[in-house]
Write an enzyme that holds these catalytic residues in place. Sequence first.
Site, PDB file in Angstrom:
ATOM      1  N   ASP A  63       0.659  -5.788  10.610  1.00 53.27           N
ATOM      2  CA  ASP A  63      -0.073  -6.120   9.392  1.00 53.27           C
ATOM      3  C   ASP A  63       0.918  -6.530   8.301  1.00 53.27           C
ATOM      4  O   ASP A  63       1.886  -5.818   8.032  1.00 53.27           O
ATOM      5  CB  ASP A  63      -0.890  -4.911   8.926  1.00 53.27           C
ATOM      6  N   HIS A  87      -3.048  -8.994  -4.658  1.00 54.82           N
ATOM      7  CA  HIS A  87      -3.274  -7.621  -4.213  1.00 54.82           C
ATOM      8  C   HIS A  87      -2.003  -6.795  -4.364  1.00 54.82           C
ATOM      9  O   HIS A  87      -2.037  -5.667  -4.875  1.00 54.82           O
ATOM     10  CB  HIS A  87      -3.733  -7.614  -2.754  1.00 54.82           C
ATOM     11  N   GLU A 105     -10.130  -3.370   3.415  1.00 52.76           N
ATOM     12  CA  GLU A 105      -9.206  -4.419   3.020  1.00 52.76           C
ATOM     13  C   GLU A 105      -9.664  -5.741   3.622  1.00 52.76           C
ATOM     14  O   GLU A 105      -9.823  -5.849   4.841  1.00 52.76           O
ATOM     15  CB  GLU A 105      -7.772  -4.104   3.471  1.00 52.76           C
ATOM     16  N   GLU A 121      -9.089  -9.146   4.952  1.00 42.80           N
ATOM     17  CA  GLU A 121      -7.945  -9.843   5.523  1.00 42.80           C
ATOM     18  C   GLU A 121      -8.396 -10.905   6.527  1.00 42.80           C
ATOM     19  O   GLU A 121      -9.552 -10.937   6.950  1.00 42.80           O
ATOM     20  CB  GLU A 121      -7.008  -8.866   6.251  1.00 42.80           C
ATOM     21  N   ASP A 180      -8.832  -3.942   7.525  1.00 39.86           N
ATOM     22  CA  ASP A 180      -7.884  -2.874   7.814  1.00 39.86           C
ATOM     23  C   ASP A 180      -8.254  -1.662   6.970  1.00 39.86           C
ATOM     24  O   ASP A 180      -7.726  -1.453   5.874  1.00 39.86           O
ATOM     25  CB  ASP A 180      -6.458  -3.347   7.519  1.00 39.86           C
ATOM     26  N   ARG A 204      -6.746   5.961   1.203  1.00 41.50           N
ATOM     27  CA  ARG A 204      -5.777   5.803   0.122  1.00 41.50           C
ATOM     28  C   ARG A 204      -5.091   7.105  -0.293  1.00 41.50           C
ATOM     29  O   ARG A 204      -3.923   7.079  -0.704  1.00 41.50           O
ATOM     30  CB  ARG A 204      -6.460   5.171  -1.097  1.00 41.50           C
ATOM     31  N   GLN A 238      -2.561   7.768   2.312  1.00 44.92           N
ATOM     32  CA  GLN A 238      -1.506   6.772   2.161  1.00 44.92           C
ATOM     33  C   GLN A 238      -0.540   7.144   1.042  1.00 44.92           C
ATOM     34  O   GLN A 238       0.682   7.039   1.194  1.00 44.92           O
ATOM     35  CB  GLN A 238      -2.133   5.405   1.899  1.00 44.92           C
ATOM     36  N   LYS A 257      -3.700   4.305   7.998  1.00 45.34           N
ATOM     37  CA  LYS A 257      -4.064   2.971   8.463  1.00 45.34           C
ATOM     38  C   LYS A 257      -4.425   2.913   9.945  1.00 45.34           C
ATOM     39  O   LYS A 257      -5.116   1.986  10.373  1.00 45.34           O
ATOM     40  CB  LYS A 257      -2.889   2.014   8.227  1.00 45.34           C
ATOM     41  N   THR A 291      -9.123  -0.522  12.724  1.00 47.47           N
ATOM     42  CA  THR A 291      -9.070  -1.863  12.144  1.00 47.47           C
ATOM     43  C   THR A 291     -10.183  -2.666  12.795  1.00 47.47           C
ATOM     44  O   THR A 291     -10.240  -2.758  14.023  1.00 47.47           O
ATOM     45  CB  THR A 291      -7.711  -2.535  12.399  1.00 47.47           C
ATOM     46  N   GLU A 322      -8.618  -1.771  -5.918  1.00 45.33           N
ATOM     47  CA  GLU A 322      -8.432  -2.681  -7.046  1.00 45.33           C
ATOM     48  C   GLU A 322      -9.676  -2.742  -7.926  1.00 45.33           C
ATOM     49  O   GLU A 322      -9.588  -2.670  -9.148  1.00 45.33           O
ATOM     50  CB  GLU A 322      -8.094  -4.075  -6.537  1.00 45.33           C
TER      51      GLU A 322
END
Length: 435
Positions: A136, A143, A208, A210, A242, A246, A249, A262, A266, A383
Amino acid sequence: MARPVIDETHDPARQSWVESAAGHPDFPVQNLPLGVVAPPGGGARGAIAIGDLVLDLGELAASELLEGAAKAAALAGSGASLNALLALGAAPRTALRRAVSALLSDEAYRTRVEPMLHRAEDCTPHLPANIGDYSDFYVGIHHATNVGKLFRPDNPLLPNYKHVPIGYHGRASSVAVSGTPVRRPAGQRRAPDRDAPLFGPTARLDYELELGVWIASGNALGEPIPIGSAGDAIAGISLLNDWSARDLQAWEYQPLGPFLAKNFLTTVSPWIITAEALAPFRTAQPARPAGDPQPLPYLLDEEDQSSGALSATLEVLISTARMRAEGHPPFRLSRTAASHMYWTMAQMVVHHSVNGCNLRPGDLLGTGTISGADSESLGSLLELGEGGRRPVVLPGGEERCFVEDGDEILLAGRLGAPGFVPIGFGPCRGVVHPR
């Protein structure tokens, strides 16, 4: 990097005798993506999407309708994964596309091809390929800047970002096809007001937005892929979510980067939009802002800069359990453009292999979250909700800082360009279930 050729398969006047293909938001005859499905009562096999139907590659390969490279490609793609087909590279894949496009747009072939078609809604989607490795990247500069501001307000982008495509090695075993349930992950997390961590389900589950890049022929161990050949290594793209925990993380990512936050799941859309289908939607890579460094020579190619980006609109939608119970449609959280990538797909491939790492057919690369510069185009709830400080208000008054149990997250995308029929990716969705 050689640009894929625009040919008769992209002709906007071309129509298919498959009625549902006309005006289809994702799969008109100009698309013809590759995937793997299991028809009712059958095992998984390679297929091509057309309108609301799928064409069985095994049945097509066994017929007398194909010859030469097109037949070889259909045979290679007729099993339970597309790895062998991807390994053949661009020429056989192009031959198959042109042959199938002709068969599906000429009424004379209808009676022979129609028995090879299955209703997509009756088929079970599978991953398009056996994924040996998944990496990834982090090429969405807005971002990266937004997330950096949350944790490093005075220095949001680290010094290496504009010099090197940043990435990490993900977990291939937990890449799953659209529709796979999302079980809320657990792990260690530490609250800001505590000295020691706690163990339990994540309280900050996120998505996420992507793109997934599927590798075709790849390279031998120790032999880097040069930038001028990187296009040959890309078979096509899918949508990719993905999922991220948080709070896990934030606690674990230093010093070695993402791990449990993570690797639990996915999600990818089932269909590979081939490099050939993407040809009309190639566009110039946005110019770097004044003062930004020029990429090092191994990452820089004039053709890639002039056509290495994509004209694609990407969206994230949410459907909560309450919204579904009350009959409300999914609510769009954001809309952005694939052009908000600081590095191209080719540069990702080149950098991944520059140290001699061997990419193999069916490997998957994620672009990293693609966000725009404004609040309407952000590719993650981290975000949108400013790290949990500003809840997103949904129809009916519900609020979200992060994804809750019962929520369904849907990614959608369309590629468009003047004078060409737009094409789409198909679904990329997952419903979150409690731990």
